[in-house]
Structures are given as C-alpha cells and as structure tokens.
Write a protein that holds these residues in place. Structure first.
Motif, PDB file in Angstrom:
ATOM      1  N   ILE A   1      12.877 -36.582  22.364  1.00  0.00           N
ATOM      2  CA  ILE A   1      12.396 -37.917  21.971  1.00  0.00           C
ATOM      3  C   ILE A   1      11.318 -37.812  20.884  1.00  0.00           C
ATOM      4  O   ILE A   1      11.209 -38.693  20.028  1.00  0.00           O
ATOM      5  CB  ILE A   1      11.921 -38.746  23.190  1.00  0.00           C
ATOM      6  N   LEU A   2      10.537 -36.741  20.893  1.00  0.00           N
ATOM      7  CA  LEU A   2       9.569 -36.549  19.809  1.00  0.00           C
ATOM      8  C   LEU A   2      10.289 -36.335  18.480  1.00  0.00           C
ATOM      9  O   LEU A   2       9.890 -36.894  17.443  1.00  0.00           O
ATOM     10  CB  LEU A   2       8.659 -35.367  20.119  1.00  0.00           C
ATOM     11  N   ASN A   3      11.363 -35.546  18.502  1.00  0.00           N
ATOM     12  CA  ASN A   3      12.172 -35.370  17.293  1.00  0.00           C
ATOM     13  C   ASN A   3      12.753 -36.700  16.833  1.00  0.00           C
ATOM     14  O   ASN A   3      12.786 -36.996  15.627  1.00  0.00           O
ATOM     15  CB  ASN A   3      13.301 -34.374  17.545  1.00  0.00           C
ATOM     16  N   ALA A   4      13.212 -37.510  17.797  1.00  0.00           N
ATOM     17  CA  ALA A   4      13.792 -38.814  17.456  1.00  0.00           C
ATOM     18  C   ALA A   4      12.770 -39.743  16.821  1.00  0.00           C
ATOM     19  O   ALA A   4      13.122 -40.607  16.008  1.00  0.00           O
ATOM     20  CB  ALA A   4      14.398 -39.460  18.701  1.00  0.00           C
ATOM     21  N   LEU A   5      11.494 -39.573  17.174  1.00  0.00           N
ATOM     22  CA  LEU A   5      10.429 -40.388  16.579  1.00  0.00           C
ATOM     23  C   LEU A   5       9.905 -39.789  15.282  1.00  0.00           C
ATOM     24  O   LEU A   5       8.967 -40.317  14.692  1.00  0.00           O
ATOM     25  CB  LEU A   5       9.278 -40.557  17.575  1.00  0.00           C
ATOM     26  N   GLY A   6      10.505 -38.686  14.847  1.00  0.00           N
ATOM     27  CA  GLY A   6      10.184 -38.117  13.539  1.00  0.00           C
ATOM     28  C   GLY A   6       9.317 -36.889  13.546  1.00  0.00           C
ATOM     29  O   GLY A   6       9.039 -36.310  12.487  1.00  0.00           O
ATOM     30  N   ALA A   7       8.832 -36.453  14.726  1.00  0.00           N
ATOM     31  CA  ALA A   7       7.887 -35.338  14.790  1.00  0.00           C
ATOM     32  C   ALA A   7       8.585 -33.986  14.736  1.00  0.00           C
ATOM     33  O   ALA A   7       9.758 -33.854  15.069  1.00  0.00           O
ATOM     34  CB  ALA A   7       7.067 -35.435  16.075  1.00  0.00           C
ATOM     35  N   SER A   8       7.825 -32.988  14.324  1.00  0.00           N
ATOM     36  CA  SER A   8       8.215 -31.591  14.476  1.00  0.00           C
ATOM     37  C   SER A   8       7.518 -31.055  15.721  1.00  0.00           C
ATOM     38  O   SER A   8       6.337 -31.339  15.945  1.00  0.00           O
ATOM     39  CB  SER A   8       7.805 -30.768  13.254  1.00  0.00           C
ATOM     40  N   VAL A   9       8.251 -30.284  16.524  1.00  0.00           N
ATOM     41  CA  VAL A   9       7.723 -29.823  17.813  1.00  0.00           C
ATOM     42  C   VAL A   9       7.586 -28.312  17.828  1.00  0.00           C
ATOM     43  O   VAL A   9       8.475 -27.590  17.367  1.00  0.00           O
ATOM     44  CB  VAL A   9       8.630 -30.277  18.974  1.00  0.00           C
ATOM     45  N   ALA A  10       6.453 -27.833  18.354  1.00  0.00           N
ATOM     46  CA  ALA A  10       6.207 -26.393  18.489  1.00  0.00           C
ATOM     47  C   ALA A  10       5.540 -26.143  19.840  1.00  0.00           C
ATOM     48  O   ALA A  10       5.197 -27.086  20.567  1.00  0.00           O
ATOM     49  CB  ALA A  10       5.326 -25.890  17.349  1.00  0.00           C
ATOM     50  N   TYR A  11       5.365 -24.857  20.148  1.00  0.00           N
ATOM     51  CA  TYR A  11       4.789 -24.486  21.446  1.00  0.00           C
ATOM     52  C   TYR A  11       3.553 -23.604  21.302  1.00  0.00           C
ATOM     53  O   TYR A  11       3.063 -23.068  22.288  1.00  0.00           O
ATOM     54  CB  TYR A  11       5.853 -23.808  22.318  1.00  0.00           C
ATOM     55  N   HIS A  12       3.054 -23.482  20.062  1.00  0.00           N
ATOM     56  CA  HIS A  12       1.805 -22.763  19.814  1.00  0.00           C
ATOM     57  C   HIS A  12       1.011 -23.514  18.753  1.00  0.00           C
ATOM     58  O   HIS A  12       1.583 -24.065  17.810  1.00  0.00           O
ATOM     59  CB  HIS A  12       2.075 -21.325  19.349  1.00  0.00           C
ATOM     60  N   VAL A  13      -0.288 -23.539  18.906  1.00  0.00           N
ATOM     61  CA  VAL A  13      -1.175 -24.239  17.982  1.00  0.00           C
ATOM     62  C   VAL A  13      -1.369 -23.405  16.720  1.00  0.00           C
ATOM     63  O   VAL A  13      -1.642 -22.201  16.794  1.00  0.00           O
ATOM     64  CB  VAL A  13      -2.533 -24.529  18.650  1.00  0.00           C
ATOM     65  N   THR A  14      -1.207 -24.056  15.569  1.00  0.00           N
ATOM     66  CA  THR A  14      -1.463 -23.418  14.276  1.00  0.00           C
ATOM     67  C   THR A  14      -2.351 -24.348  13.448  1.00  0.00           C
ATOM     68  O   THR A  14      -2.692 -25.454  13.874  1.00  0.00           O
ATOM     69  CB  THR A  14      -0.149 -23.169  13.510  1.00  0.00           C
ATOM     70  N   ALA A  15      -2.687 -23.915  12.258  1.00  0.00           N
ATOM     71  CA  ALA A  15      -3.519 -24.731  11.373  1.00  0.00           C
ATOM     72  C   ALA A  15      -2.829 -26.037  11.004  1.00  0.00           C
ATOM     73  O   ALA A  15      -3.490 -27.026  10.662  1.00  0.00           O
ATOM     74  CB  ALA A  15      -3.856 -23.939  10.112  1.00  0.00           C
ATOM     75  N   ALA A  16      -1.486 -26.069  11.085  1.00  0.00           N
ATOM     76  CA  ALA A  16      -0.740 -27.276  10.720  1.00  0.00           C
ATOM     77  C   ALA A  16      -0.643 -28.284  11.861  1.00  0.00           C
ATOM     78  O   ALA A  16      -0.233 -29.430  11.646  1.00  0.00           O
ATOM     79  CB  ALA A  16       0.674 -26.889  10.268  1.00  0.00           C
TER      80      ALA A  16
END
Length: 301
Positions: free
Chosen positions: A232-247
């Motif tokens: 659902i996050l992808n459907a709302l336009g987001a990119s999803v990851a499982y580790h925190v980065t500068a981005a």
C-alpha cells in the motif's frame, strides 16, 4: 489428507515445539501417493514473532487430469490449472521463499513428502528444514477431543473453516489452531492481535500523496501485515526500504518487539532528526490512524 510415512528424502527433524518464527505450509494434490500423484497447489505463509509478514501461493499444472473427486473436495479443476506453471518451476520458487525456515503444517508429513519427492526428482536436493506438526501438538494438548482433523480442531477453537481444502485458506486455519494451542501450552503466551489489511482509497490512488517519499519499515509489526504495508505504501507512491540511510525521510516503527528501540537503524534515524534532518518517525498505530483519517486508505473487509 491421510497420514503417510516419513519420506526417505526428508532430513529435517520433527520438533515438538512452538517457535515464534516459522512458515506454515499446505498443498493440494491429485491423490495420496507422492511417487505417483501430483501437486495442484502450494501455499505458504511466513511468520516472524508470530506475526504474518509474507506469503507464497501458486496453482500447479499436473501431468494428468485432476480426478473428479479431488475437484469436488478442493474446487480445483483442469481449467484452473491449464495455464499454471509446472511443479519444477513452482518448487524452485517455493524453496527460495522458504529458505531455512522451520515448517509448520497440519499432518505436515503428507505435505513434506510431496515437496521432498519433487525436490529430489527435479533438483537432486533433499529437504533439510525442521518441521512442526500441528496435529501432533493438538493430540498432546487436547487428548479428550478424539477427532483430530484440522477442521475438528478449528471448530473446537471457534476458528472459521469456510473455504477449507484450498491451500492458502488451510494455511490460515492451521496457524489459527497453532496459535491457540501455543496459548494453552506456553506459560504467559498471549495471542498476537489480529492483523488488518489496508487498501488504497480513491483519493490515495489518484493523489499518490507519498510520492517521492523514502519510507523505512523497522521492527516487527503488531496489527499491520508487513507485505500488505509495503504494497500500500508503493501504491501511494513511496519507495520502501528496511534500513535507514541519508535518503530516508520517514520511518514507521513496528510495536510488536521492543528491541527495535535499541537497534542501530532507529538510533540513526533519531540522530538524523536531532541533527535537523526533516525525517518523520512514527509508530505503526500513529501512521495507520493518520492515513485512515486523511482518507488515503481504508481497511479491507
């Protein structure tokens, strides 16, 4: 399906235990003999910390027509599997999904015998995963019951059995039984909350309100289903990851396991926020309430 002897190609051990991390397996077949009959459906649901995180499900095209009595039992007919992949393709995808997880299933020796037979036949690999037979757990915990078919145990626990004899439905029924048996057997164990599934509302589909957001999912989620959350996050336009980065500009924190608070990823996100980075850190329930209130999502069912 009826009980079968341990397959000669299974190296994993039967565990009389209640693991928190496991994969529930169920198959449908054309008959009872793993050497002469064929798989028509494989489904599996992966659990972490007793919460559903991912699933696998595929019909399989057998090498001969599905018997009429099997179609009456499962609802799977030749037309349904006409364009399905063959078992050599499905078994490889399933094993990639399974990895080295403990397998849980109801009368699971039956399912494992078919998986092992095909794994050896096509790829000369033996099945090494350890496994839990939920039927044996039920026999241990409910010695008075007398009848130990999965539907009988489910009915004892008031677990719905509509749609039984389709593999994914049976996985859900099996896990419901497993969790209730675990509640009986393990001191101080409490059932996890029911996980909801979310779907994009019309406004969410059209607006894509999380476009260009880099969202990180951390920890074990309590009331949300991880795979569904990613979708659902992808459907709302987001990119999803499982580790925190500068981005990263948003972190959603699962609340099922408090150890996430001491993890390096969350600590990094907090440090970035303290340093002035525009990053949101939200618990799963706060995120859920927010997107529901904005009308971007709705609860399925």
């Amino acid at each position: 399906m009826s009980s079968v002897k341990r397959n000669r190609y299974i190296d994993g051990k039967l565990l009389l235990a209640y693991p928190d991390d496991y994969t529930v397996l169920d198959i449908e077949t054309t008959g009872l003999n793993p050497q002469n009959d064929y798989i028509t459906e494989i489904s599996a649901i992966k659990y972490r910390n007793n919460r559903r995180v991912d699933e696998f499900s595929s019909l399989v095209k057998p090498d001969f027509s599905i018997p009429y009595y099997i179609t009456r039992l499962t609802g799977i007919d030749d037309a349904m599997v006409a364009d399905a992949p063959s078992i050599d393709e499905v078994i490889l995808s399933f094993m990639d999904f399974l990895a080295d997880d403990i397998i849980a299933g109801y009368n699971v020796g039956f399912d494992l015998s078919f998986i092992a037979e095909n794994l050896v036949g096509y790829y000369a690999k033996r099945l090494a995963n350890n496994y839990v037979d939920v039927m044996k757990l039920a026999q241990n915990e409910l010695p008075f019951l007398g009848r130990y078919k999965q539907t009988a145990v489910a009915e004892y626990f008031n677990i719905a059995t509509a749609g039984a004899h389709r593999a994914l439905v049976d996985c859900n029924i099996c896990n419901g039984c497993y969790q209730r048996l675990k509640e009986l057997a393990v001191a101080d164990y409490h059932l996890p909350p029911k996980q909801i599934e979310l779907v994009p509302a019309p406004a969410g589909k059209s607006l894509k309100p999380l476009a260009d957001r880099n969202i990180v999912l951390l920890g074990s989620f309590d009331g949300l289903y991880l795979k569904n959350l990613q979708e659902i996050l992808n459907a709302l336009g987001a990119s999803v990851a499982y580790h925190v980065t500068a981005a990263s500009d948003m972190v959603i924190v699962g609340t099922a396991d408090a150890s996430v608070c001491d993890g390096a990823d969350l600590q990094r996100a907090v440090s970035m926020k303290n340093a002035g980075k525009n990053i949101y850190i939200l618990k799963e329930d706060v995120f859920c309430q927010s997107v529901l209130a904005k009308g971007w999502l709705r609860i399925l069912g």
